[in-house]
Design a protein around this motif. Structure first.
Motif, PDB file in Angstrom:
ATOM      1  N   SER A 112       2.892  14.325  -0.431  1.00  0.00           N
ATOM      2  CA  SER A 112       4.091  13.495  -0.591  1.00  0.00           C
ATOM      3  C   SER A 112       4.117  12.711  -1.897  1.00  0.00           C
ATOM      4  O   SER A 112       5.180  12.258  -2.333  1.00  0.00           O
ATOM      5  N   VAL A 113       2.959  12.520  -2.524  1.00  0.00           N
ATOM      6  CA  VAL A 113       2.889  11.799  -3.801  1.00  0.00           C
ATOM      7  C   VAL A 113       1.959  12.549  -4.743  1.00  0.00           C
ATOM      8  O   VAL A 113       1.118  13.343  -4.307  1.00  0.00           O
ATOM      9  N   ASN A 114       2.138  12.308  -6.040  1.00  0.00           N
ATOM     10  CA  ASN A 114       1.226  12.936  -6.997  1.00  0.00           C
ATOM     11  C   ASN A 114       0.290  11.920  -7.637  1.00  0.00           C
ATOM     12  O   ASN A 114      -0.452  12.255  -8.562  1.00  0.00           O
ATOM     13  N   ALA A 115       0.302  10.669  -7.128  1.00  0.00           N
ATOM     14  CA  ALA A 115      -0.606   9.650  -7.651  1.00  0.00           C
ATOM     15  C   ALA A 115      -0.975   8.672  -6.544  1.00  0.00           C
ATOM     16  O   ALA A 115      -0.126   8.303  -5.723  1.00  0.00           O
ATOM     17  N   VAL A 116      -2.240   8.265  -6.530  1.00  0.00           N
ATOM     18  CA  VAL A 116      -2.699   7.241  -5.601  1.00  0.00           C
ATOM     19  C   VAL A 116      -3.611   6.272  -6.347  1.00  0.00           C
ATOM     20  O   VAL A 116      -4.172   6.605  -7.394  1.00  0.00           O
ATOM     21  N   LEU A 117      -3.742   5.091  -5.778  1.00  0.00           N
ATOM     22  CA  LEU A 117      -4.781   4.161  -6.206  1.00  0.00           C
ATOM     23  C   LEU A 117      -5.808   4.090  -5.091  1.00  0.00           C
ATOM     24  O   LEU A 117      -5.455   3.866  -3.930  1.00  0.00           O
ATOM     25  N   VAL A 157      -5.904   8.046  -9.187  1.00  0.00           N
ATOM     26  CA  VAL A 157      -6.038   9.499  -9.210  1.00  0.00           C
ATOM     27  C   VAL A 157      -4.630  10.056  -9.378  1.00  0.00           C
ATOM     28  O   VAL A 157      -3.739   9.743  -8.579  1.00  0.00           O
ATOM     29  N   VAL A 158      -4.421  10.875 -10.402  1.00  0.00           N
ATOM     30  CA  VAL A 158      -3.083  11.368 -10.731  1.00  0.00           C
ATOM     31  C   VAL A 158      -3.126  12.882 -10.892  1.00  0.00           C
ATOM     32  O   VAL A 158      -3.991  13.421 -11.588  1.00  0.00           O
ATOM     33  N   ALA A 159      -2.181  13.571 -10.266  1.00  0.00           N
ATOM     34  CA  ALA A 159      -2.058  15.022 -10.389  1.00  0.00           C
ATOM     35  C   ALA A 159      -0.846  15.372 -11.233  1.00  0.00           C
ATOM     36  O   ALA A 159       0.124  14.610 -11.292  1.00  0.00           O
ATOM     37  N   GLY A 160      -0.890  16.531 -11.877  1.00  0.00           N
ATOM     38  CA  GLY A 160       0.229  16.989 -12.672  1.00  0.00           C
ATOM     39  C   GLY A 160       0.268  18.500 -12.729  1.00  0.00           C
ATOM     40  O   GLY A 160      -0.697  19.173 -12.349  1.00  0.00           O
ATOM     41  N   THR A 200       6.295   7.515  -6.817  1.00  0.00           N
ATOM     42  CA  THR A 200       5.721   6.593  -5.837  1.00  0.00           C
ATOM     43  C   THR A 200       4.195   6.694  -5.843  1.00  0.00           C
ATOM     44  O   THR A 200       3.640   7.787  -5.908  1.00  0.00           O
ATOM     45  N   VAL A 201       3.544   5.544  -5.791  1.00  0.00           N
ATOM     46  CA  VAL A 201       2.078   5.491  -5.780  1.00  0.00           C
ATOM     47  C   VAL A 201       1.629   4.733  -4.533  1.00  0.00           C
ATOM     48  O   VAL A 201       2.081   3.624  -4.280  1.00  0.00           O
ATOM     49  N   LYS A 202       0.745   5.339  -3.771  1.00  0.00           N
ATOM     50  CA  LYS A 202       0.209   4.693  -2.576  1.00  0.00           C
ATOM     51  C   LYS A 202      -1.227   4.222  -2.835  1.00  0.00           C
ATOM     52  O   LYS A 202      -1.928   4.797  -3.675  1.00  0.00           O
ATOM     53  N   ILE A 203      -1.639   3.180  -2.114  1.00  0.00           N
ATOM     54  CA  ILE A 203      -3.035   2.736  -2.157  1.00  0.00           C
ATOM     55  C   ILE A 203      -3.747   3.270  -0.918  1.00  0.00           C
ATOM     56  O   ILE A 203      -3.258   3.127   0.206  1.00  0.00           O
ATOM     57  N   PRO A 254       0.796  -1.223   0.000  1.00  0.00           N
ATOM     58  CA  PRO A 254       0.000   0.000   0.000  1.00  0.00           C
ATOM     59  C   PRO A 254       0.830   1.274   0.000  1.00  0.00           C
ATOM     60  O   PRO A 254       0.350   2.335  -0.405  1.00  0.00           O
ATOM     61  N   ASP A 255       2.081   1.200   0.447  1.00  0.00           N
ATOM     62  CA  ASP A 255       2.923   2.395   0.521  1.00  0.00           C
ATOM     63  C   ASP A 255       3.731   2.648  -0.745  1.00  0.00           C
ATOM     64  O   ASP A 255       4.260   3.738  -0.930  1.00  0.00           O
ATOM     65  N   ASP A 256       3.844   1.640  -1.592  1.00  0.00           N
ATOM     66  CA  ASP A 256       4.616   1.787  -2.832  1.00  0.00           C
ATOM     67  C   ASP A 256       4.151   0.682  -3.775  1.00  0.00           C
ATOM     68  O   ASP A 256       4.796  -0.336  -3.933  1.00  0.00           O
ATOM     69  N   CYS A 257       2.995   0.898  -4.402  1.00  0.00           N
ATOM     70  CA  CYS A 257       2.316  -0.203  -5.079  1.00  0.00           C
ATOM     71  C   CYS A 257       2.727  -0.392  -6.541  1.00  0.00           C
ATOM     72  O   CYS A 257       2.316  -1.362  -7.171  1.00  0.00           O
ATOM     73  N   ILE A 258       3.541   0.510  -7.090  1.00  0.00           N
ATOM     74  CA  ILE A 258       3.997   0.358  -8.469  1.00  0.00           C
ATOM     75  C   ILE A 258       5.512   0.200  -8.479  1.00  0.00           C
ATOM     76  O   ILE A 258       6.256   1.142  -8.175  1.00  0.00           O
ATOM     77  N   GLU A 259       5.971  -0.979  -8.809  1.00  0.00           N
ATOM     78  CA  GLU A 259       7.405  -1.242  -8.800  1.00  0.00           C
ATOM     79  C   GLU A 259       8.112  -0.461  -9.916  1.00  0.00           C
ATOM     80  O   GLU A 259       7.533  -0.217 -10.975  1.00  0.00           O
TER      81      GLU A 259
END
Length: 211
Positions: A150-155, A162-165, A126-129, A109-114
């Motif tokens: 702390s992140v610009n993308a979450v699942l 949800v992704v910010a830019g 880094t993407v969090k769930i 959940p803290d780093d879900c995309i390798e």
């Protein structure tokens, strides 16, 4: 970019996402910042058939001031604008592979995309769930605020990305990159594969913040 041109760009990019299967039906919502607030796709609208004049407008205090009724998930968007000052747009999709990753109980959940490609490192990071809550629940926005930018993308668990830019095109391209990376990870699941090393990731992150 003028508000009128930004509305047209939202329509064009939303239609592109819809036509390529990144959203279906009335799923997903997109917003973009303007000087006096933000534009967001209306509730129950289809990304493939938006009318630029009917895109919702919200003022800086969160009041609906123009266009159709805004998406019920506007709090997701406002949370990113509030906590990441460089945010110029936010894209929320129900894209297939990113949603699939959000459903896996084995996902970190803290780093879900390798870090499997350089582009997901540079464009997404880094993407969090976030834990599951029902669609439309303001708690989702509160969880994003709690991340403190702390992140610009979450699942969203069992829901989607949800992704910010910094601008609309960047946010859309990052959302596409996230979906493609999730697709690759699902294809490779159960197979041995290489990840980028920590040193390689650090080098890419340095480049990311220099651009």
């Amino acid at each position: 970019m003028s508000e009128a041109k930004l509305r047209e760009e939202m329509v064009m990019l939303s239609q592109s996402l819809f036509e390529r299967g990144y959203s279906v039906g009335s799923a997903g919502n997109i917003s973009a910042a303007v000087d006096d607030g933000l534009l967001i796709t209306p509730t129950n609208s289809c990304l493939g058939f938006l009318d630029p004049a009917r895109i919702s407008k919200i003022d800086v205090e969160g009041n609906h001031v123009a266009g159709d009724k805004p998406s019920k998930e506007i709090f997701l968007h406002r949370a990113f604008y509030k906590t990441r000052p460089n945010t110029g747009a936010v894209v929320h999709l129900h894209s297939t592979y990113a949603t699939a990753i959000s459903c896996l109980s084995s996902t970190d959940p803290d780093d879900c995309i390798e870090p499997i490609t350089p582009y997901v490192v540079m464009r997404v990071g880094t993407v969090k769930i976030l834990p599951y809550v029902p669609p439309g629940d303001p708690a989702m926005g509160e969880m994003i605020v709690a991340l403190k930018g702390s992140v610009n993308a979450v699942l969203l668990a069992n829901h989607g990305p949800v992704v910010a830019g910094p601008d609309l095109r960047s946010a859309v391209f990052a959302a596409e990159e996230l979906e493609e990376t999730c697709k690759i990870l699902m294809i490779l699941k159960g197979q041995p594969y290489r990840l980028l090393s920590e040193e390689q990731v650090q080098e890419l992150n340095a480049r990311r913040y220099l651009t």
